[in-house]
Motif scaffolding. Structure first.
Motif, short mmCIF file in Angstrom:
data_model
loop_
_atom_site.label_atom_id
_atom_site.label_comp_id
_atom_site.label_asym_id
_atom_site.label_seq_id
_atom_site.Cartn_x
_atom_site.Cartn_y
_atom_site.Cartn_z
N PHE A 62 0.81 -1.21 0.00
CA PHE A 62 0.00 0.00 0.00
C PHE A 62 0.85 1.27 0.00
CE2 PHE A 62 -1.57 3.65 2.17
CZ PHE A 62 -2.67 3.95 1.39
N SER A 63 0.59 2.15 -0.93
CA SER A 63 1.11 3.52 -0.90
C SER A 63 0.46 4.28 -2.05
CB SER A 63 2.63 3.53 -1.08
OG SER A 63 3.08 4.82 -1.43
N SER A 64 -0.16 5.41 -1.72
CA SER A 64 -0.83 6.20 -2.77
C SER A 64 0.20 6.97 -3.60
CB SER A 64 -1.80 7.18 -2.13
OG SER A 64 -1.07 8.13 -1.36
N GLY A 65 1.37 7.19 -3.01
CA GLY A 65 2.39 8.01 -3.68
C GLY A 65 2.28 9.48 -3.28
N ARG A 66 1.40 9.76 -2.34
CA ARG A 66 1.26 11.17 -1.95
C ARG A 66 2.51 11.70 -1.24
NH1 ARG A 66 -3.43 14.17 1.59
NH2 ARG A 66 -2.00 15.66 2.51
N ARG A 67 3.04 10.89 -0.31
CA ARG A 67 4.24 11.30 0.44
C ARG A 67 5.37 11.67 -0.54
NH1 ARG A 67 3.71 11.89 5.18
NH2 ARG A 67 4.17 10.05 6.40
N ALA A 104 10.79 6.65 0.17
CA ALA A 104 9.42 6.65 0.71
C ALA A 104 8.54 5.55 0.12
CB ALA A 104 8.78 8.01 0.47
N ALA A 105 9.02 4.86 -0.90
CA ALA A 105 8.20 3.80 -1.52
C ALA A 105 7.93 2.69 -0.51
CB ALA A 105 8.91 3.23 -2.74
N ALA A 106 6.78 2.06 -0.66
CA ALA A 106 6.43 0.92 0.20
C ALA A 106 6.87 -0.35 -0.53
CB ALA A 106 4.94 0.91 0.47
N VAL A 107 7.88 -0.99 0.04
CA VAL A 107 8.55 -2.08 -0.67
C VAL A 107 8.24 -3.42 -0.03
CG1 VAL A 107 10.80 -2.92 -1.46
CG2 VAL A 107 10.39 -0.47 -1.25
N PHE A 164 12.25 5.07 5.20
CA PHE A 164 10.97 5.26 5.89
C PHE A 164 10.59 3.96 6.58
CE2 PHE A 164 8.96 9.33 4.64
CZ PHE A 164 10.02 9.84 3.93
N LEU A 187 7.34 2.05 8.16
CA LEU A 187 5.88 2.06 8.29
C LEU A 187 5.44 0.93 9.20
CD1 LEU A 187 3.03 3.00 7.37
CD2 LEU A 187 3.24 1.41 5.47
N ASN A 240 6.61 6.32 10.65
CA ASN A 240 5.19 6.70 10.65
C ASN A 240 4.27 5.50 10.81
OD1 ASN A 240 4.71 7.43 7.04
ND2 ASN A 240 5.72 5.73 8.03
N ARG A 265 -0.30 8.90 9.37
CA ARG A 265 0.88 9.34 8.62
C ARG A 265 0.77 10.75 8.03
NH1 ARG A 265 -2.25 6.45 5.31
NH2 ARG A 265 -2.25 6.80 3.05
N ARG A 266 -0.44 11.24 7.86
CA ARG A 266 -0.59 12.58 7.28
C ARG A 266 -0.33 13.71 8.28
NH1 ARG A 266 -0.33 10.82 3.00
NH2 ARG A 266 -1.91 9.68 1.85
C1 9Z3 Z 1 6.31 5.02 4.17
O1 9Z3 Z 1 6.32 4.73 5.33
C2 9Z3 Z 1 5.48 6.16 3.60
O2 9Z3 Z 1 5.47 7.21 4.50
C3 9Z3 Z 1 4.02 5.73 3.24
C4 9Z3 Z 1 3.35 6.96 2.59
C5 9Z3 Z 1 4.04 4.56 2.26
C6 9Z3 Z 1 3.25 5.34 4.48
P1 9Z3 Z 1 1.41 7.44 0.92
O3 9Z3 Z 1 2.23 7.05 -0.29
O4 9Z3 Z 1 2.02 6.71 2.21
O5 9Z3 Z 1 1.45 8.94 1.16
O6 9Z3 Z 1 -0.01 6.92 0.81
N1 9Z3 Z 1 7.08 4.32 3.28
C7 9Z3 Z 1 7.96 3.22 3.62
C8 9Z3 Z 1 7.27 1.94 3.70
C9 9Z3 Z 1 8.17 0.74 3.75
O7 9Z3 Z 1 7.94 -0.16 3.00
N2 9Z3 Z 1 9.18 0.69 4.62
C10 9Z3 Z 1 9.89 -0.55 4.93
C11 9Z3 Z 1 9.44 -0.99 6.30
O8 9Z3 Z 1 8.72 -0.25 6.99
C12 9Z3 Z 1 11.36 -0.37 5.05
S1 9Z3 Z 1 12.14 0.56 3.88
O9 9Z3 Z 1 9.86 -2.08 6.71
#
Ligand code: 9Z3
Length: 317
Positions: free
Chosen positions: A67-72, A181-184, A233, A235, A261, A266-267
């Motif tokens: 999940f990630s909209s890409g807004r961040r 910031a990508a959700a991987v 980032f 999450l 976050n 997160r916003r």
């Molecule tokens: C984030 O935590 C971003 O802030 C969000 C932003 C994906 C929450 P949106 O795109 O949300 O605005 O809707 N990104 C990192 C997420 C991630 O996959 N992190 C990995 C983890 O937490 C490590 S790099 O394990």
């Protein structure tokens, strides 16, 4: 030992994740971009944005998505551009994009009207708030060549394109920033274990076993761009484990900061964790009502830290 681990992750990347056919072309574009802006004395940030897609079949019908909209990522890109950075925007196909993100919920046809001439179309500015200002900024950024968009869809594309960007941006030393910031995905199915065709429901309930994705941050920090300023980032959905996880990531990868976050908040709330500090960034109700974005605060915090990082690496002037 740590070096060896990073090298073996790199090896796994080439063996188990298909290399996208356009990676060399993209690398050339990124290289020209880095050279142009580096020689103009500009800092360059690589922003990753959106979620990765992990196919379950080679001829993919089904996939696992993060999940990630890409807004961040997309809003941060705008604030980095406003702070004088050149931006490589590595983003998931069809996720939010700088500037156009502001109109993503709007039906294009509802915002246009027939003009007086038969081939004239007029924009209804009430339906597209601040469009004149946004358009002006977008065109300026485009004219000055400050934004290089690079798309990914699958996890393999993401990993290889990120590696290529790191190998290119390392030429900028500390002036390069990675803002991941990508959700991987943490899980994947190696190409060798993947069924070619669509999984059949006639075979009964589906059981899948997935492997752990190699931690790309390790070779990025140790080998590919060791002098760069790297932000990851973190999450979580459970706030009680967030800061521990962020600190653990910093200890493991030894990069410069983690933006921590929680999905639901997160916003309006993040914590920027560095080896010696932790800064809570919060949007007040008043700021929210004025449509201030938390990304403005995140980018302001990190560009300040980046400037300090560069001056320390360059030595006292
Ligand atoms: C984030 O935590 C971003 O802030 C969000 C932003 C994906 C929450 P949106 O795109 O949300 O605005 O809707 N990104 C990192 C997420 C991630 O996959 N992190 C990995 C983890 O937490 C490590 S790099 O394990």
């Amino acid at each position: 030992m740590a070096k060896l681990r990073a090298a073996s992750i790199d090896g796994k990347l080439s063996q188990e994740f298909a290399v996208p056919s356009h990676v060399d072309d993209v690398k050339e574009l990124m290289s020209a971009f880095a050279e142009l802006h580096g020689s103009a004395g500009r800092k360059v940030v690589l922003i990753t944005s959106g979620g990765t897609k992990v196919p379950l079949e080679s001829r993919t019908v089904r996939f696992l998505d993060n999940f990630s909209s890409g807004r961040r990522g997309s809003s941060s890109a705008e604030y980095f551009l406003d702070s004088g950075y050149a931006v490589i925007f590595l983003y998931r196909h069809r996720s939010l994009y700088p500037y156009t993100r502001l109109y993503s919920g709007i039906n294009l046809l509802d915002s246009l009207q027939q003009g007086s001439g038969s081939d004239q179309v007029v924009v209804n500015q009430e339906k597209l708030p601040k469009i004149d200002k946004v358009l002006k900024r977008y065109q300026q950024v485009k004219k000055e060549g400050l934004l290089l968009p690079v798309e990914f869809s699958t996890l393999s594309e993401y990993l290889h394109l990120l590696k290529a960007s790191a190998q290119v941006l390392c030429t900028l030393g500390p002036k390069a920033m990675f803002y991941l910031a990508a959700a991987v995905s943490d899980f994947y199915i190696p190409a060798s274990d993947m069924p070619e065709h669509k999984i059949q429901s006639s075979n009964g309930p589906l059981q899948i076993s997935m492997k752990m994705v190699p931690k790309i941050l390790s070779p990025l920090v140790k080998d590919w761009a060791p002098r760069a300023f790297v932000i990851s980032f973190k999450l979580e959905t459970d706030k009680s484990i967030l800061l521990d996880k962020a600190r653990k990531a910093l200890e493991t990868y030894r990069h410069q900061a983690v933006v921590a976050n929680v999905l639901d908040t997160r916003r309006g709330y993040v914590v920027v964790v560095t080896p010696d500090t932790s800064a809570e960034l919060i949007l007040t109700d008043d700021e929210e009502s004025k449509e201030v974005e938390i990304e403005e605060k995140i980018v302001s915090n990190l560009t300040g830290a980046h400037t300090l990082f560069i001056s320390k690496q360059d030595g006292p002037s």
